[in-house]
Enzyme design. Structure first.
Site, PDB file in Angstrom:
ATOM      1  N   LYS A 114      -0.027  -2.681  -0.056  1.00  0.00           N
ATOM      2  CA  LYS A 114       1.356  -2.775  -0.540  1.00  0.00           C
ATOM      3  C   LYS A 114       1.808  -4.224  -0.640  1.00  0.00           C
ATOM      4  CE  LYS A 114       3.031   1.777   0.857  1.00  0.00           C
ATOM      5  NZ  LYS A 114       3.915   2.530   1.749  1.00  0.00           N
ATOM      6  N   LYS A 197      -2.870  11.065  -8.171  1.00  0.00           N
ATOM      7  CA  LYS A 197      -2.060  11.955  -7.347  1.00  0.00           C
ATOM      8  C   LYS A 197      -0.642  12.045  -7.920  1.00  0.00           C
ATOM      9  CE  LYS A 197      -0.054  10.434  -3.441  1.00  0.00           C
ATOM     10  NZ  LYS A 197       0.663  10.697  -2.205  1.00  0.00           N
ATOM     11  N   LYS A 200       5.995  10.091  -6.716  1.00  0.00           N
ATOM     12  CA  LYS A 200       7.273   9.619  -7.241  1.00  0.00           C
ATOM     13  C   LYS A 200       7.148   8.222  -7.817  1.00  0.00           C
ATOM     14  CE  LYS A 200       8.998   7.915  -2.778  1.00  0.00           C
ATOM     15  NZ  LYS A 200       8.108   8.627  -1.845  1.00  0.00           N
TER      16      LYS A 200
END
Ligand code: ADP
Ligand code: NA
Length: 330
Positions: A114, A197, A200
């Site tokens: 991240k 996958k 959101k």
């Protein structure tokens, strides 16, 4: 009580949870609340490790909790609460951060991924210490079991290490939790990009079935799912990711095995599968949407339910924190 504690949480999630969250997590949570003393948390403290709009975050936390309830989490049976309502999470995280090695935290692959995407200046210290807060979430409740996906396994290992380290340094305080591995886990892929996958954070909403979408929109998204140029309805993740995903969703919703579905659809077209699956999903999701809207239309009642959950959680968490403070010399 002697019923083992199970803890799980999700971040407040934009406008709606999606079918992946539902079939991959919530359906299991609902089943698990029958067997365990379950704590289900909306982890809004975790959410602010990346920038959030305050009004949207507040609304999103409530809407996420409403969707837990609408999906079948029983706030009488389970302890359903919002993380920021229970101050002990942040307090215990601080104590645990002082026994976490900098190198140890630096090895967390989620942080590495991240922060690499965000760049050093946009990456917060909060994102770095996120796994320590997650350890606090779990350890506050004497948790025996934590349902974790692959992406959270390393964080649970850290939690176990921290619990063991604290116990050996300061005396037996925490239960060391185990991973709960469900017999079946649905993993749902994006309808437009069936090798990714459903998430959101997808670039486009087109492949995402949101629990709060209008039924027509949901049906259309499913009927427009990407497939392949063959005709045969058979499960082959590598060669036919789109059809395999539709079969997986069907199986998760209908409870039929993939083999039974392949037999049922033998000699039939992709259109049949899509139309029937669209109906099936709408039938399952529509009552969840309706119940969520009902809960959101009565904010006083939703807030009351969340306050009951926060009070239950707070009582347990405070007791653990008192032991911890005593052990470290406060
Ligand atoms: P997202 O990827 O949309 O950000 P999260 O990472 O917040 O979702 O996941 C919340 C929960 O939902 C986790 O328990 C996760 O395992 C589950 N989950 C998320 N996406 C999927 C998916 N596509 N299939 C199955 N489970 C999923
Ligand atoms: Na995510």
């Amino acid at each position: 009580s002697t019923t083992p504690v199970l803890f799980s949480g999700m971040q407040p999630s934009g406008d709606s949870l999606h079918l992946g969250n539902y079939l991959g997590a919530l359906v299991n949570w609902v089943a698990l609340q029958e067997r365990y003393d379950a704590y289900y948390c909306v982890v809004d403290l975790h959410a602010i490790t990346v920038a959030q709009d305050p009004a949207a975050l507040r609304e999103s936390a409530r809407r996420t909790a409403a969707q837990y309830i609408a999906a079948g989490i029983d706030p009488e049976r389970s302890t359903l609460f919002v993380q920021s309502h229970v101050p002990a999470h942040a307090e215990l995280a601080w104590v645990l951060s002082t026994i976490t090695g900098f190198g140890e935290a630096s090895r967390m692959t989620q942080f590495k991924d991240k922060s690499a995407k965000q760049g050093t200046d946009a990456t917060t210290v909060g994102l770095f210490t996120y796994p320590v807060l997650m350890a606090a979430d779990i350890l506050l409740y004497d948790t025996a079991l934590v349902p974790v996906g692959d992406d959270q396994r390393q964080h649970l290992e850290l939690t176990r290490d921290l619990a063991g380290r604290f116990n050996s340094r300061f005396g037996e305080t925490f239960r060391v939790p185990e991973a709960y591995i469900p017999e079946v886990t649905a993993r749902i892929y994006d309808l437009q990009d069936p090798t990714s996958k459903m998430s959101k954070s997808a670039a486009s909403d087109a492949g995402l079935v949101n629990l709060l979408d209008e039924p027509k929109r949901t049906a259309k998204k499913i009927r427009s799912a990407v497939t392949d140029t063959e005709r045969e309805i058979r499960f082959d993740r590598a060669a036919k990711p789109g059809i395999s995903n539709l079969l997986d969703i069907h199986s998760a919703v209908s409870g039929k095995s993939i083999a039974d579905l392949e037999a049922e659809y033998a000699g039939r077209g992709y259109g049949d599968l899509k139309v029937e699956l669209a109906e099936l999903v709408v039938e399952r999701v529509e009552p969840i949407r309706a119940r969520t809207l009902e809960l959101m239309a009565d904010p006083a009642e939703l807030d009351r339910l969340l306050a009951v959950g926060a009070d239950k959680a707070d009582a347990v968490a405070r007791e653990t924190l008192a032991k911890v403070y005593d052990a470290v010399g406060f």
